[in-house]
Design a protein around this motif. Structure first.
Motif, PDB file in Angstrom:
ATOM      1  N   CYS A 116       1.054  -1.240   0.125  1.00  0.00           N
ATOM      2  CA  CYS A 116       0.043  -0.085   0.101  1.00  0.00           C
ATOM      3  C   CYS A 116       0.917   1.365  -0.009  1.00  0.00           C
ATOM      4  N   ASP A 117       1.685   1.325   0.843  1.00  0.00           N
ATOM      5  CA  ASP A 117       2.796   2.561   0.888  1.00  0.00           C
ATOM      6  C   ASP A 117       3.433   2.635  -0.214  1.00  0.00           C
ATOM      7  N   ALA A 118       3.995   1.702  -1.256  1.00  0.00           N
ATOM      8  CA  ALA A 118       4.702   1.932  -2.258  1.00  0.00           C
ATOM      9  C   ALA A 118       3.753   2.153  -3.499  1.00  0.00           C
ATOM     10  N   THR A 119       2.491   1.912  -3.235  1.00  0.00           N
ATOM     11  CA  THR A 119       1.474   2.357  -4.446  1.00  0.00           C
ATOM     12  C   THR A 119       1.246   3.702  -4.356  1.00  0.00           C
ATOM     13  N   ILE A 120       0.951   4.263  -2.949  1.00  0.00           N
ATOM     14  CA  ILE A 120       0.599   5.443  -2.725  1.00  0.00           C
ATOM     15  C   ILE A 120       1.665   6.372  -3.092  1.00  0.00           C
ATOM     16  N   ILE A 121       2.931   6.181  -2.964  1.00  0.00           N
ATOM     17  CA  ILE A 121       3.922   7.256  -3.192  1.00  0.00           C
ATOM     18  C   ILE A 121       4.207   6.769  -4.490  1.00  0.00           C
ATOM     19  N   ALA A 122       4.080   5.961  -5.387  1.00  0.00           N
ATOM     20  CA  ALA A 122       4.074   5.914  -6.892  1.00  0.00           C
ATOM     21  C   ALA A 122       3.004   6.803  -7.504  1.00  0.00           C
ATOM     22  N   ASN A 123       1.706   7.082  -7.083  1.00  0.00           N
ATOM     23  CA  ASN A 123       0.836   7.451  -7.536  1.00  0.00           C
ATOM     24  C   ASN A 123       1.134   9.014  -7.323  1.00  0.00           C
ATOM     25  N   ASN A 124       1.452   9.476  -6.094  1.00  0.00           N
ATOM     26  CA  ASN A 124       1.926  10.660  -5.475  1.00  0.00           C
ATOM     27  C   ASN A 124       2.881  11.356  -6.556  1.00  0.00           C
ATOM     28  N   ILE A 125       4.065  10.606  -6.903  1.00  0.00           N
ATOM     29  CA  ILE A 125       4.985  10.924  -7.679  1.00  0.00           C
ATOM     30  C   ILE A 125       4.688  11.330  -9.167  1.00  0.00           C
ATOM     31  N   LEU A 126       3.642  10.405  -9.767  1.00  0.00           N
ATOM     32  CA  LEU A 126       3.128  10.889 -11.029  1.00  0.00           C
ATOM     33  C   LEU A 126       2.197  12.161 -11.095  1.00  0.00           C
ATOM     34  N   LEU A 127       1.606  12.418  -9.980  1.00  0.00           N
ATOM     35  CA  LEU A 127       0.775  13.547  -9.744  1.00  0.00           C
ATOM     36  C   LEU A 127       1.591  14.765  -9.818  1.00  0.00           C
ATOM     37  N   ALA A 128       2.869  14.413  -9.187  1.00  0.00           N
ATOM     38  CA  ALA A 128       3.570  15.733  -8.823  1.00  0.00           C
ATOM     39  C   ALA A 128       4.470  16.046  -9.928  1.00  0.00           C
ATOM     40  N   LEU A 129       4.664  15.002 -11.117  1.00  0.00           N
ATOM     41  CA  LEU A 129       5.654  15.373 -12.143  1.00  0.00           C
ATOM     42  C   LEU A 129       5.412  16.590 -12.769  1.00  0.00           C
ATOM     43  N   PRO A 130       4.015  16.838 -13.266  1.00  0.00           N
ATOM     44  CA  PRO A 130       4.034  17.944 -14.170  1.00  0.00           C
ATOM     45  C   PRO A 130       4.300  19.280 -13.326  1.00  0.00           C
ATOM     46  N   ALA A 131       4.693  19.340 -11.905  1.00  0.00           N
ATOM     47  CA  ALA A 131       5.229  20.525 -11.471  1.00  0.00           C
ATOM     48  C   ALA A 131       6.630  20.864 -12.058  1.00  0.00           C
ATOM     49  N   LEU A 132       7.116  19.865 -12.293  1.00  0.00           N
ATOM     50  CA  LEU A 132       8.680  20.061 -12.983  1.00  0.00           C
ATOM     51  C   LEU A 132       8.624  20.052 -14.619  1.00  0.00           C
ATOM     52  N   GLY A 133       7.334  19.852 -15.091  1.00  0.00           N
ATOM     53  CA  GLY A 133       7.306  19.729 -16.558  1.00  0.00           C
ATOM     54  C   GLY A 133       7.708  18.402 -17.198  1.00  0.00           C
ATOM     55  N   LEU A 134       7.576  17.417 -16.191  1.00  0.00           N
ATOM     56  CA  LEU A 134       7.920  15.983 -16.463  1.00  0.00           C
ATOM     57  C   LEU A 134       6.684  15.293 -16.303  1.00  0.00           C
ATOM     58  N   GLY A 135       6.921  14.124 -17.114  1.00  0.00           N
ATOM     59  CA  GLY A 135       5.558  13.090 -17.213  1.00  0.00           C
ATOM     60  C   GLY A 135       5.977  11.822 -17.194  1.00  0.00           C
ATOM     61  N   GLY A 136       5.239  10.785 -16.919  1.00  0.00           N
ATOM     62  CA  GLY A 136       5.668   9.596 -16.945  1.00  0.00           C
ATOM     63  C   GLY A 136       4.190   8.487 -16.817  1.00  0.00           C
ATOM     64  N   THR A 137       4.372   7.537 -16.636  1.00  0.00           N
ATOM     65  CA  THR A 137       3.545   6.370 -16.389  1.00  0.00           C
ATOM     66  C   THR A 137       3.753   5.320 -15.428  1.00  0.00           C
ATOM     67  N   TYR A 138       2.586   4.492 -14.999  1.00  0.00           N
ATOM     68  CA  TYR A 138       2.816   3.575 -14.406  1.00  0.00           C
ATOM     69  C   TYR A 138       2.771   2.257 -14.934  1.00  0.00           C
ATOM     70  N   VAL A 139       3.914   1.456 -14.725  1.00  0.00           N
ATOM     71  CA  VAL A 139       4.069   0.291 -15.370  1.00  0.00           C
ATOM     72  C   VAL A 139       4.085  -0.829 -14.376  1.00  0.00           C
ATOM     73  N   GLY A 140       2.906  -1.849 -14.566  1.00  0.00           N
ATOM     74  CA  GLY A 140       2.905  -2.855 -13.655  1.00  0.00           C
ATOM     75  C   GLY A 140       3.371  -4.391 -14.139  1.00  0.00           C
ATOM     76  N   ALA A 141       3.774  -4.174 -15.304  1.00  0.00           N
ATOM     77  CA  ALA A 141       4.051  -5.707 -16.079  1.00  0.00           C
ATOM     78  C   ALA A 141       5.655  -5.581 -16.150  1.00  0.00           C
ATOM     79  N   PHE A 142       6.123  -6.528 -15.214  1.00  0.00           N
ATOM     80  CA  PHE A 142       7.669  -6.594 -15.089  1.00  0.00           C
ATOM     81  C   PHE A 142       7.793  -7.945 -14.592  1.00  0.00           C
ATOM     82  N   SER A 143       9.135  -8.434 -14.566  1.00  0.00           N
ATOM     83  CA  SER A 143       9.247  -9.637 -14.068  1.00  0.00           C
ATOM     84  C   SER A 143       9.449  -9.612 -12.602  1.00  0.00           C
ATOM     85  N   ASP A 144       9.119 -10.707 -11.789  1.00  0.00           N
ATOM     86  CA  ASP A 144       8.978 -10.289 -10.167  1.00  0.00           C
ATOM     87  C   ASP A 144      10.496 -10.290  -9.727  1.00  0.00           C
ATOM     88  N   ASP A 145      11.592 -10.786 -10.479  1.00  0.00           N
ATOM     89  CA  ASP A 145      12.940 -10.949 -10.143  1.00  0.00           C
ATOM     90  C   ASP A 145      13.712  -9.789 -10.544  1.00  0.00           C
TER      91      ASP A 145
END
Length: 194
Positions: A116-145
């Motif tokens: 939960c903590d990690a998911t919340i901070i990930a979302n907050n980062i994405l919400l804050a990026l435009p303040a620096l003119g940055l952008g991004g997206t959330y990728v959840g498809a990755f190898s567990d290792d």
């Protein structure tokens, strides 16, 4: 006297341009310009977000791994099933759950709360990026290792490819939804007396 719905609508309208405006700025950015990211500014933003993000027990059971090294970015690109957005990003943030930070308090629930903590901070980062003119997206498809292969004993929760948006990128429209389909009041079930 104004109805509650009307006053809430008025409040939302007033706040939309300030506090709530952050939500309207958020877009999933999947194409980046070649401009280098100012890592000092990014780190300052991340430090601020870490300080203000809510977390279970205020323990912040997450870790942010900032990746700029081309070889490591290529490794993550492959671990994310060669998703183009990951391969193109000049900076990648790997967001991990870190149960070493909360296991002493939450024992068997530490993994859940760290997720939960990690998911919340990930979302907050994405919400804050435009303040620096940055952008991004959330990728959840990755190898567990992904992190384990690097000798890191944390579980990957999200991969955030970030950078300055490509001004020539294709602009997608948000899918129209009915928000009321996602909200309901939880009620107590009727229990038959015997």
């Amino acid at each position: 006297m104004e109805s509650r719905d009307s006053s809430v609508s008025t409040l939302l309208e007033q706040e939309r341009s300030s506090n709530l405006g952050i939500f309207s700025l958020r877009r999933s950015i999947r194409q980046f310009s070649d401009d280098p990211v100012d890592l000092h500014e990014l780190n300052e933003l991340l430090e601020y977000i870490i300080k203000v993000t809510c977390s279970a027990g205020n323990l912040r059971a997450f870790h942010l791994h900032i990746v700029t090294n081309p070889d490591l970015r290529n490794y993550i690109f492959h671990k994310c099933h060669k998703q183009r957005v990951v391969g193109q990003a000049p900076v990648i943030i790997v967001v991990a759950a870190d149960t070493d930070r909360n296991e002493h308090k939450y024992k068997t629930r530490s993994s859940f709360y760290a997720t939960c903590d990690a998911t919340i901070i990930a979302n907050n980062i994405l919400l804050a990026l435009p303040a620096l003119g940055l952008g991004g997206t959330y990728v959840g498809a990755f190898s567990d290792d992904l992190l384990a292969n690097l000798g890191i004993n944390q579980r990957t929760i999200a991969v955030l490819p970030i950078g300055y948006p490509d001004p020539n990128r294709r602009q997608r429209q948000r899918r129209e939804i009915d928000p009321s389909e996602y909200i309901s009041e939880l009620t107590m079930p009727e229990i038959e007396e015997k």
